[in-house]
Design an enzyme around this catalytic site. Structure first.
Site, mmCIF file in Angstrom:
data_model
loop_
_atom_site.group_PDB
_atom_site.id
_atom_site.type_symbol
_atom_site.label_atom_id
_atom_site.label_comp_id
_atom_site.label_asym_id
_atom_site.label_seq_id
_atom_site.Cartn_x
_atom_site.Cartn_y
_atom_site.Cartn_z
ATOM 1 N N GLU A 85 35.818 34.550 48.336
ATOM 2 C CA GLU A 85 36.679 35.664 47.920
ATOM 3 C C GLU A 85 37.423 35.302 46.641
ATOM 4 O O GLU A 85 37.870 34.169 46.471
ATOM 5 C CB GLU A 85 37.673 35.969 49.043
ATOM 6 C CG GLU A 85 38.549 37.191 48.816
ATOM 7 C CD GLU A 85 39.390 37.527 50.043
ATOM 8 O OE1 GLU A 85 40.493 38.079 49.844
ATOM 9 O OE2 GLU A 85 38.964 37.243 51.181
ATOM 10 N N GLU A 105 46.189 40.024 43.477
ATOM 11 C CA GLU A 105 47.171 40.729 44.298
ATOM 12 C C GLU A 105 48.415 40.967 43.448
ATOM 13 O O GLU A 105 48.996 40.013 42.910
ATOM 14 C CB GLU A 105 47.522 39.932 45.548
ATOM 15 C CG GLU A 105 46.367 39.834 46.531
ATOM 16 C CD GLU A 105 46.727 39.054 47.777
ATOM 17 O OE1 GLU A 105 46.451 39.543 48.884
ATOM 18 O OE2 GLU A 105 47.286 37.946 47.639
#
Length: 299
Positions: free
Chosen positions: A105, A109
């Site tokens: 991943e 964010e």
């Protein structure tokens, strides 16, 4: 950290970044949202305004979307205008991820803040299900006033996180040092907005003020230039078909993309010197033993 960059210098810096965009696949053509993506939850929290998609968070739900395909190597980009005003407690994410417990991943964010305080951008890398590689930085512009591009470039040598084509983080392939690198699991592309007021803003001290809802993130400029992997194809076959060979050449395998250019390295050094506020590599309280990749990464 406060930036000492003046406005004329910042404008010149941006122009230089744009001049190097093509070296990182920066000339990608954008597509409509529904050509590449689809809502994955809270369909009633999506608003379509021409080429712009808006996702909203309220006290009932957040929202998220996912790509229709999965990809191995290449570049993905989206332009985002983040939540304006008081966004404390909210997180808007843009990321790539494979499936399963041992997934890979790459995360952007965007951690909301109270009015007048800057957004923090947190990046993270998971390899074989292991993350805890957070870096945080503030930006050299207000990401709530206009659209800015956020990109992930991924090849067999490196993963590059970019903001308006400026590299802000590099995760290099250090397999020759015995350190795993994500290179065989196709990834989907995702984005979401949700409430994370237990940790997102000032360590969870500032909570979401629902009187300011809905919190809206806006998107446009969706672009994916990557090797799409059919679900029925085995992982080893995908790795082979998405890698350059004598019969086929992919742009992301160009030797010039095996590492940053000198100019891009200078850009990254500038970002880290002026805007980095947290790096897991230097957090000795959290990691008494320095993570292995931190001993070898140049950036």
């Amino acid at each position: 950290m406060a930036s000492s960059l003046t406005l004329p210098m910042a404008m010149a810096f941006t122009l230089l970044a744009l001049s190097f965009a093509s070296a990182m696949g920066g000339s990608m053509n954008s597509s409509r949202f529904d050509e590449l993506f689809q809502p994955s939850w809270a369909f009633d929290h999506f608003v379509y305004e021409g080429e712009v998609l808006k996702m909203k968070l309220d006290n009932y739900s957040g929202a998220g979307f996912s790509s229709k395909g999965k990809y191995l190597f290449g570049k993905v980009t989206v332009q985002i205008k983040l939540v304006e005003g008081d966004s404390a407690g909210t997180v808007t994410a843009f990321y790539m991820s494979s499936d399963g417990t041992n997934h890979n991943e790459f995360d952007f964010e965007f951690l909301g803040n109270t009015t007048g305080e800057p957004y923090l951008v947190q990046t993270n890398v998971y390899v074989n299900g292991v993350g805890n590689r957070e870096q945080r930085l503030n930006l050299w512009f207000d990401p709530t006033k206009d659209f800015h591009s956020y990109s992930l470039l991924w090849n067999q040598r490196q993963v590059v996180f970019m903001v308006d084509e400026t590299p802000i983080r590099v995760h290099s392939n250090l397999e020759h040092r015995g350190i795993p690198f994500p290179k065989d699991q196709p990834m989907g592309v995702y984005s979401s907005i949700w409430n994370a007021d237990d940790w997102a803003t000032q360590g969870g001290r500032i909570k979401t003020d629902w009187s300011h809802a809905p919190f809206v993130a806006s998107y446009q400029g969706f672009a994916i230039d990557a090797c799409e992997c059919p679900a029925a194809v085995a992982a080893t076959d995908n790795a082979r078909r998405c890698s350059s060979s004598a019969e086929k050449q992919f742009w992301w395998d160009m030797p010039t993309l095996s590492e940053l250019s000198l100019h891009q390295s200078h850009q990254l050094i500038w970002v880290r010197a002026n805007h980095l506020v947290y790096d897991y590599c230097t957090d000795t309280a959290r990691f008494p033993v320095t993570p292995a990749e931190c001993e070898h990464h140049r950036h």
